[in-house]
Design a protein around this motif. Sequence first.
Motif, PDB file in Angstrom:
ATOM      1  N   GLU A  40       0.791  -1.227   0.000  1.00 61.85           N
ATOM      2  CA  GLU A  40       0.000   0.000   0.000  1.00 61.85           C
ATOM      3  C   GLU A  40       0.824   1.278   0.000  1.00 61.85           C
ATOM      4  N   THR A  41       2.116   1.197   0.237  1.00 61.22           N
ATOM      5  CA  THR A  41       2.924   2.423   0.160  1.00 61.22           C
ATOM      6  C   THR A  41       3.675   2.521  -1.158  1.00 61.22           C
ATOM      7  N   ALA A  42       3.927   1.389  -1.807  1.00 63.08           N
ATOM      8  CA  ALA A  42       4.561   1.424  -3.125  1.00 63.08           C
ATOM      9  C   ALA A  42       3.561   1.981  -4.137  1.00 63.08           C
ATOM     10  N   ALA A  43       4.082   2.563  -5.214  1.00 67.89           N
ATOM     11  CA  ALA A  43       3.214   3.142  -6.237  1.00 67.89           C
ATOM     12  C   ALA A  43       3.765   2.804  -7.616  1.00 67.89           C
ATOM     13  N   CYS A  44       2.875   2.463  -8.535  1.00 66.95           N
ATOM     14  CA  CYS A  44       3.250   2.186  -9.912  1.00 66.95           C
ATOM     15  C   CYS A  44       3.056   3.453 -10.729  1.00 66.95           C
ATOM     16  N   GLY A  45       4.068   3.803 -11.511  1.00 66.36           N
ATOM     17  CA  GLY A  45       3.979   5.012 -12.316  1.00 66.36           C
ATOM     18  C   GLY A  45       4.449   4.795 -13.738  1.00 66.36           C
ATOM     19  N   VAL A  46       3.966   5.665 -14.618  1.00 61.80           N
ATOM     20  CA  VAL A  46       4.315   5.643 -16.032  1.00 61.80           C
ATOM     21  C   VAL A  46       5.236   6.813 -16.326  1.00 61.80           C
ATOM     22  N   ILE A  47       6.320   6.531 -17.043  1.00 63.46           N
ATOM     23  CA  ILE A  47       7.189   7.577 -17.581  1.00 63.46           C
ATOM     24  C   ILE A  47       7.072   7.465 -19.101  1.00 63.46           C
ATOM     25  N   TYR A  48       6.566   8.513 -19.718  1.00 67.81           N
ATOM     26  CA  TYR A  48       6.380   8.502 -21.167  1.00 67.81           C
ATOM     27  C   TYR A  48       7.702   8.800 -21.868  1.00 67.81           C
ATOM     28  N   ASP A  49       7.992   8.058 -22.927  1.00 65.48           N
ATOM     29  CA  ASP A  49       9.209   8.250 -23.713  1.00 65.48           C
ATOM     30  C   ASP A  49       8.944   9.334 -24.754  1.00 65.48           C
ATOM     31  N   MET A  50       9.413  10.545 -24.477  1.00 61.49           N
ATOM     32  CA  MET A  50       9.149  11.684 -25.343  1.00 61.49           C
ATOM     33  C   MET A  50       9.986  11.646 -26.625  1.00 61.49           C
ATOM     34  N   ASP A  51      10.834  10.626 -26.765  1.00 59.60           N
ATOM     35  CA  ASP A  51      11.586  10.442 -28.006  1.00 59.60           C
ATOM     36  C   ASP A  51      10.828   9.587 -29.017  1.00 59.60           C
ATOM     37  N   THR A  52       9.629   9.115 -28.647  1.00 61.44           N
ATOM     38  CA  THR A  52       8.839   8.246 -29.528  1.00 61.44           C
ATOM     39  C   THR A  52       7.473   8.882 -29.796  1.00 61.44           C
ATOM     40  N   LEU A  53       7.456  10.044 -30.411  1.00 64.50           N
ATOM     41  CA  LEU A  53       6.201  10.756 -30.654  1.00 64.50           C
ATOM     42  C   LEU A  53       5.581  10.346 -31.990  1.00 64.50           C
ATOM     43  N   ASP A  54       4.249  10.288 -32.010  1.00 64.82           N
ATOM     44  CA  ASP A  54       3.543  10.007 -33.258  1.00 64.82           C
ATOM     45  C   ASP A  54       3.233  11.308 -33.989  1.00 64.82           C
ATOM     46  N   GLU A  55       2.426  11.217 -35.039  1.00 67.75           N
ATOM     47  CA  GLU A  55       2.116  12.400 -35.850  1.00 67.75           C
ATOM     48  C   GLU A  55       1.347  13.465 -35.069  1.00 67.75           C
ATOM     49  N   GLU A  61       5.560   5.065 -26.625  1.00 68.40           N
ATOM     50  CA  GLU A  61       6.154   4.071 -25.731  1.00 68.40           C
ATOM     51  C   GLU A  61       6.259   4.642 -24.324  1.00 68.40           C
ATOM     52  N   TYR A  62       6.295   3.745 -23.348  1.00 70.33           N
ATOM     53  CA  TYR A  62       6.389   4.163 -21.958  1.00 70.33           C
ATOM     54  C   TYR A  62       7.112   3.104 -21.143  1.00 70.33           C
ATOM     55  N   ASP A  63       7.607   3.513 -19.991  1.00 68.88           N
ATOM     56  CA  ASP A  63       8.180   2.608 -19.009  1.00 68.88           C
ATOM     57  C   ASP A  63       7.267   2.577 -17.804  1.00 68.88           C
ATOM     58  N   LEU A  64       7.036   1.389 -17.259  1.00 64.26           N
ATOM     59  CA  LEU A  64       6.355   1.254 -15.976  1.00 64.26           C
ATOM     60  C   LEU A  64       7.421   1.064 -14.915  1.00 64.26           C
ATOM     61  N   GLN A  65       7.275   1.753 -13.806  1.00 68.20           N
ATOM     62  CA  GLN A  65       8.276   1.700 -12.748  1.00 68.20           C
ATOM     63  C   GLN A  65       7.575   1.645 -11.403  1.00 68.20           C
ATOM     64  N   THR A  66       8.030   0.775 -10.532  1.00 72.12           N
ATOM     65  CA  THR A  66       7.528   0.738  -9.168  1.00 72.12           C
ATOM     66  C   THR A  66       8.410   1.631  -8.306  1.00 72.12           C
ATOM     67  N   TYR A  67       7.773   2.496  -7.562  1.00 74.05           N
ATOM     68  CA  TYR A  67       8.465   3.409  -6.642  1.00 74.05           C
ATOM     69  C   TYR A  67       8.097   3.026  -5.219  1.00 74.05           C
ATOM     70  N   ASP A  68       9.048   3.203  -4.306  1.00 72.18           N
ATOM     71  CA  ASP A  68       8.805   2.837  -2.909  1.00 72.18           C
ATOM     72  C   ASP A  68       7.718   3.693  -2.279  1.00 72.18           C
ATOM     73  N   THR A  69       7.630   4.953  -2.691  1.00 70.91           N
ATOM     74  CA  THR A  69       6.646   5.872  -2.122  1.00 70.91           C
ATOM     75  C   THR A  69       6.053   6.741  -3.219  1.00 70.91           C
ATOM     76  N   GLU A  70       4.935   7.358  -2.911  1.00 64.41           N
ATOM     77  CA  GLU A  70       4.316   8.292  -3.848  1.00 64.41           C
ATOM     78  C   GLU A  70       5.241   9.479  -4.097  1.00 64.41           C
ATOM     79  N   GLN A  71       5.947   9.921  -3.061  1.00 63.82           N
ATOM     80  CA  GLN A  71       6.844  11.070  -3.225  1.00 63.82           C
ATOM     81  C   GLN A  71       7.976  10.751  -4.198  1.00 63.82           C
ATOM     82  N   GLU A  72       8.547   9.548  -4.129  1.00 68.17           N
ATOM     83  CA  GLU A  72       9.584   9.146  -5.089  1.00 68.17           C
ATOM     84  C   GLU A  72       9.034   9.170  -6.513  1.00 68.17           C
ATOM     85  N   LEU A  73       7.818   8.708  -6.678  1.00 64.94           N
ATOM     86  CA  LEU A  73       7.165   8.709  -7.986  1.00 64.94           C
ATOM     87  C   LEU A  73       7.028  10.142  -8.501  1.00 64.94           C
ATOM     88  N   LEU A  74       6.521  11.031  -7.666  1.00 67.90           N
ATOM     89  CA  LEU A  74       6.339  12.431  -8.065  1.00 67.90           C
ATOM     90  C   LEU A  74       7.673  13.095  -8.383  1.00 67.90           C
TER      91      LEU A  74
END
Length: 138
Positions: A40-55, A61-74
């Motif tokens: 309940e304290t870990a958080a899953c977040g998305v980091i968008y790959d801004m080098d893979t833009l469409d028209e 594309e994106y990366d999913l990353q687990t962070y220990d806390t919401e603050q680490e994610l932010l």
Amino acid sequence: KAMTPKNPYRMTCNPYNTTVGFEGNCTDPPQEEYQLELWETAACGVIYDMDTLDENQCPTEYDLQTYDTEQELLDAGAVMTHWGACGACSTTQDLAVYLEYPDLTLKGQECGTRYLTDGFEEGVRCFQEVGYTRRRIA
């Protein structure tokens, strides 16, 4: 919905195949055990790959990353998808389906009926028609 995870997890077992919670680490690559235990304290977040833009200048594309806390994610600039470790539930496409169809009761009943009358593959195909991805367990 047309985004691709750069770091997908592959399921190696059914984590729900037990009556007493999580069965163990069912992903390849394995998730960090301590992050699974944080639940309940870990958080899953998305980091968008801004080098893979469409028209339309949207990332594809994106990366999913687990962070220990919401603050680490932010602090990392990630967008939170849910509490708990990433990887054992849904792709962002599946999450988009949940947002588009907040009540899937009728579709679930339809897909269940198709499964019972026409077999497993037809039930899966029914959910894919809504937009869900297919997760395979190795």
